[in-house]
Write a protein that holds these residues in place. Structure first.
Motif, mmCIF file in Angstrom:
data_model
loop_
_atom_site.group_PDB
_atom_site.id
_atom_site.type_symbol
_atom_site.label_atom_id
_atom_site.label_comp_id
_atom_site.label_asym_id
_atom_site.label_seq_id
_atom_site.Cartn_x
_atom_site.Cartn_y
_atom_site.Cartn_z
ATOM 1 N N CYS A 134 -2.339 -1.312 -8.188
ATOM 2 C CA CYS A 134 -3.370 -1.498 -7.163
ATOM 3 C C CYS A 134 -4.630 -0.709 -7.511
ATOM 4 N N ALA A 135 -4.452 0.477 -8.075
ATOM 5 C CA ALA A 135 -5.612 1.261 -8.509
ATOM 6 C C ALA A 135 -6.367 0.522 -9.609
ATOM 7 N N ALA A 136 -5.630 -0.089 -10.545
ATOM 8 C CA ALA A 136 -6.281 -0.849 -11.620
ATOM 9 C C ALA A 136 -7.025 -2.061 -11.071
ATOM 10 N N ALA A 137 -6.502 -2.654 -9.983
ATOM 11 C CA ALA A 137 -7.162 -3.803 -9.351
ATOM 12 C C ALA A 137 -8.280 -3.377 -8.414
ATOM 13 N N GLY A 138 -8.405 -2.060 -8.182
ATOM 14 C CA GLY A 138 -9.479 -1.543 -7.338
ATOM 15 C C GLY A 138 -9.228 -1.690 -5.850
ATOM 16 N N ILE A 139 -7.935 -1.683 -5.445
ATOM 17 C CA ILE A 139 -7.623 -1.851 -4.023
ATOM 18 C C ILE A 139 -6.670 -0.754 -3.546
ATOM 19 N N PRO A 140 -6.718 -0.417 -2.250
ATOM 20 C CA PRO A 140 -5.773 0.553 -1.698
ATOM 21 C C PRO A 140 -4.501 -0.122 -1.190
ATOM 22 N N ILE A 141 -3.417 0.633 -1.154
ATOM 23 C CA ILE A 141 -2.256 0.222 -0.352
ATOM 24 C C ILE A 141 -2.462 0.894 1.006
ATOM 25 N N ALA A 142 -2.865 0.103 1.987
ATOM 26 C CA ALA A 142 -3.375 0.647 3.245
ATOM 27 C C ALA A 142 -2.312 0.739 4.337
ATOM 28 N N GLY A 143 -1.056 0.483 4.012
ATOM 29 C CA GLY A 143 0.023 0.536 4.993
ATOM 30 C C GLY A 143 1.221 -0.212 4.456
ATOM 31 N N GLY A 144 2.129 -0.602 5.355
ATOM 32 C CA GLY A 144 3.293 -1.352 4.919
ATOM 33 C C GLY A 144 4.461 -1.173 5.843
ATOM 34 N N HIS A 145 5.639 -1.511 5.347
ATOM 35 C CA HIS A 145 6.857 -1.418 6.147
ATOM 36 C C HIS A 145 8.028 -1.137 5.229
ATOM 37 N N THR A 146 8.979 -0.337 5.694
ATOM 38 C CA THR A 146 10.157 0.017 4.909
ATOM 39 C C THR A 146 11.429 -0.236 5.710
ATOM 40 N N ILE A 147 12.494 -0.627 4.989
ATOM 41 C CA ILE A 147 13.815 -0.757 5.607
ATOM 42 C C ILE A 147 14.872 -0.226 4.634
ATOM 43 N N ASP A 148 16.028 0.122 5.164
ATOM 44 C CA ASP A 148 17.204 0.482 4.371
ATOM 45 C C ASP A 148 17.980 -0.808 4.119
ATOM 46 N N SER A 149 18.011 -1.274 2.874
ATOM 47 C CA SER A 149 18.634 -2.559 2.572
ATOM 48 C C SER A 149 19.728 -2.399 1.516
ATOM 49 N N VAL A 150 20.561 -3.406 1.392
ATOM 50 C CA VAL A 150 21.671 -3.360 0.436
ATOM 51 C C VAL A 150 21.166 -3.434 -0.993
ATOM 52 N N GLU A 151 20.169 -4.310 -1.244
ATOM 53 C CA GLU A 151 19.593 -4.453 -2.568
ATOM 54 C C GLU A 151 18.166 -3.901 -2.555
ATOM 55 N N PRO A 152 17.722 -3.311 -3.669
ATOM 56 C CA PRO A 152 16.345 -2.825 -3.713
ATOM 57 C C PRO A 152 15.349 -3.975 -3.742
ATOM 58 N N ILE A 153 14.344 -3.888 -2.891
ATOM 59 C CA ILE A 153 13.303 -4.915 -2.781
ATOM 60 C C ILE A 153 11.960 -4.209 -2.742
ATOM 61 N N TYR A 154 11.003 -4.721 -3.512
ATOM 62 C CA TYR A 154 9.660 -4.161 -3.466
ATOM 63 C C TYR A 154 8.639 -5.272 -3.681
ATOM 64 N N GLY A 155 7.517 -5.157 -2.998
ATOM 65 C CA GLY A 155 6.425 -6.108 -3.168
ATOM 66 C C GLY A 155 5.258 -5.723 -2.292
ATOM 67 N N LEU A 156 4.329 -6.646 -2.155
ATOM 68 C CA LEU A 156 3.102 -6.371 -1.417
ATOM 69 C C LEU A 156 2.696 -7.562 -0.562
ATOM 70 N N VAL A 157 2.020 -7.294 0.530
ATOM 71 C CA VAL A 157 1.122 -8.239 1.176
ATOM 72 C C VAL A 157 -0.253 -7.945 0.581
ATOM 73 N N VAL A 158 -0.971 -8.984 0.166
ATOM 74 C CA VAL A 158 -2.287 -8.766 -0.439
ATOM 75 C C VAL A 158 -3.317 -9.641 0.267
ATOM 76 N N LEU A 159 -4.446 -9.045 0.589
ATOM 77 C CA LEU A 159 -5.573 -9.772 1.175
ATOM 78 C C LEU A 159 -6.716 -9.791 0.168
ATOM 79 N N GLY A 160 -7.447 -10.913 0.163
ATOM 80 C CA GLY A 160 -8.591 -11.036 -0.735
ATOM 81 C C GLY A 160 -9.705 -11.833 -0.077
ATOM 82 N N LEU A 161 -10.833 -11.884 -0.744
ATOM 83 C CA LEU A 161 -11.988 -12.625 -0.249
ATOM 84 C C LEU A 161 -12.549 -13.518 -1.347
ATOM 85 N N ALA A 162 -13.152 -14.617 -0.924
ATOM 86 C CA ALA A 162 -13.866 -15.504 -1.839
ATOM 87 C C ALA A 162 -14.846 -16.339 -1.022
#
Length: 353
Positions: A134-162
């Motif tokens: 995200c730093a390389a793309a020039g954007i912040p991670i401005a929040g998010g959500h976490t849970i305790d899950s059986v399998e590890p999961i990671y990703g992002l919601v991303v917003l953009g403009l055009a």
């Protein structure tokens, strides 16, 4: 008496039943699920892109100068190194904004982790990897959500403009267009070899180099008059995403297989049986709409349907714009970008020659 050695944390890939974009629900199954959903939800006139063409992101027109691009992407580990896993997942999620012709502006984190299985340090390294991209793309991670899950999961919601006029859908290819692909294929094959501990250091480096390369040409490509359609090649493979282009345009997409760039060594690995289960599921879902030449090798079909995690941009443009599109790719460091086919009038199928 010697003290017992501390137990080593498990391999990340051992905790997931499928990794990267290979753990997507198969396209045929997904179609059945979506078909059962009610179609009575309100669709505001400002919604420029919704679910109708299975595009990369939703797009909402804010005003005459700005459209908001919204997307989310997350998956289970495709590699064992936690920092690399975070980098790959973040790069893949941000790609959807670039694939619509936009510029990312911020992200939200999506984190599900087996807290009692993985050390907190490992989880922290996953998040650090995502933050670095995200730093390389020039954007912040401005929040998010976490849970305790059986399998590890990671990703992002991303917003953009055009600008609304530069939004590029996957459905707007035209007969006479040519197709260009920004990254070589083979990530799924490499991931299958890695999971079976048969991938050497060079193969791993090629995999990381491909999956962590941001698809930054997207916004510049969208500004070119001759570019008609954009998407990125991810979990449904080159065949699946080419079919989305074909169906959206109501045309035949013709791919010249010898022109398609492949990551070095993946054809040999595929011939040895290092193929993901998702590749077969992809073929089962849409193979009826793919025309293959006689004698097309099994390993080539596996690569045609190989799920790409953080794959390349697929561009449909006028033939006259092809050199300019390639020049944009080259300026952004995509040395393997290549012209791989064309769009012709005919049934909405993929034809491989």
């Amino acid at each position: 008496m010697n003290a017992p050695e501390p137990s080593r944390p498990p391999r990340l890939t051992s905790l997931s039943h499928g990794g990267g974009c290979g753990c997507k629900i198969a396209p045929g199954v997904l179609s059945e699920i979506l078909r059962s959903m009610p179609s009575t939800l309100p669709v505001p006139p400002q919604l420029m892109v919704g679910i109708e063409t299975a595009d990369d992101a939703a797009v909402y027109r804010l005003n005459d100068e700005q459209a908001l691009i919204a997307t989310t992407d997350f998956f289970m580990p495709i590699v064992d190194d936690p920092y690399d896993f975070g980098r790959i997942a973040a790069t893949n999620a941000i790609s959807d904004v670039y694939a619509m012709g936009g510029t990312p502006i911020l992200a939200l984190g999506i984190v599900g982790m087996p807290i009692n299985v993985l050390p907190l340090e490992t989880i922290g390294r996953i998040l650090e990897g995502g933050q670095s991209v995200c730093a390389a793309a020039g954007i912040p991670i401005a929040g998010g959500h976490t849970i305790d899950s059986v399998e590890p999961i990671y990703g992002l919601v991303v917003l953009g403009l055009a600008p609304p006029s530069r939004i590029k859908r996957n459905a707007d290819a035209k007969p006479g267009d040519v197709l260009l692909l920004g990254k070589p294929l083979g990530v799924g094959v490499l991931s299958a070899a890695l999971k079976k501990e048969q991938l050497d250091a060079q193969g791993y480096r090629r995999m990381i180099d491909s999956t962590t390369k941001l698809n930054t040409p997207g916004a510049e490509l969208a500004a070119l008059e001759g570019v008609h359609a954009l998407t990125d090649v991810t979990g449904f493979g080159l065949a699946g995403h080419s079919l989305e282009v074909a169906r959206g345009a109501g045309c035949t997409v013709r791919v010249e297989w010898k022109r398609v760039p492949l990551i070095e060594g993946v054809r040999e690995l595929a011939a040895q049986g290092f193929v993901t289960g998702a590749s077969g599921r992809n073929w089962t879902s849409y193979g009826a709409d793919v025309r293959l030449p006689e004698g097309f090798a099994v390993e080539d079909r596996a690569l045609l349907t190989d799920p790409q995690t953080s794959g390349g941009l697929l561009v449909s443009c006028s033939r006259e714009a092809a050199e300019e599109v390639l020049a944009v790719f080259r300026r952004h460091g995509f040395a393997s970008a290549a012209l791989i086919g064309e769009v012709v009038a005919g049934a909405a199928v993929l034809e491989v020659v």
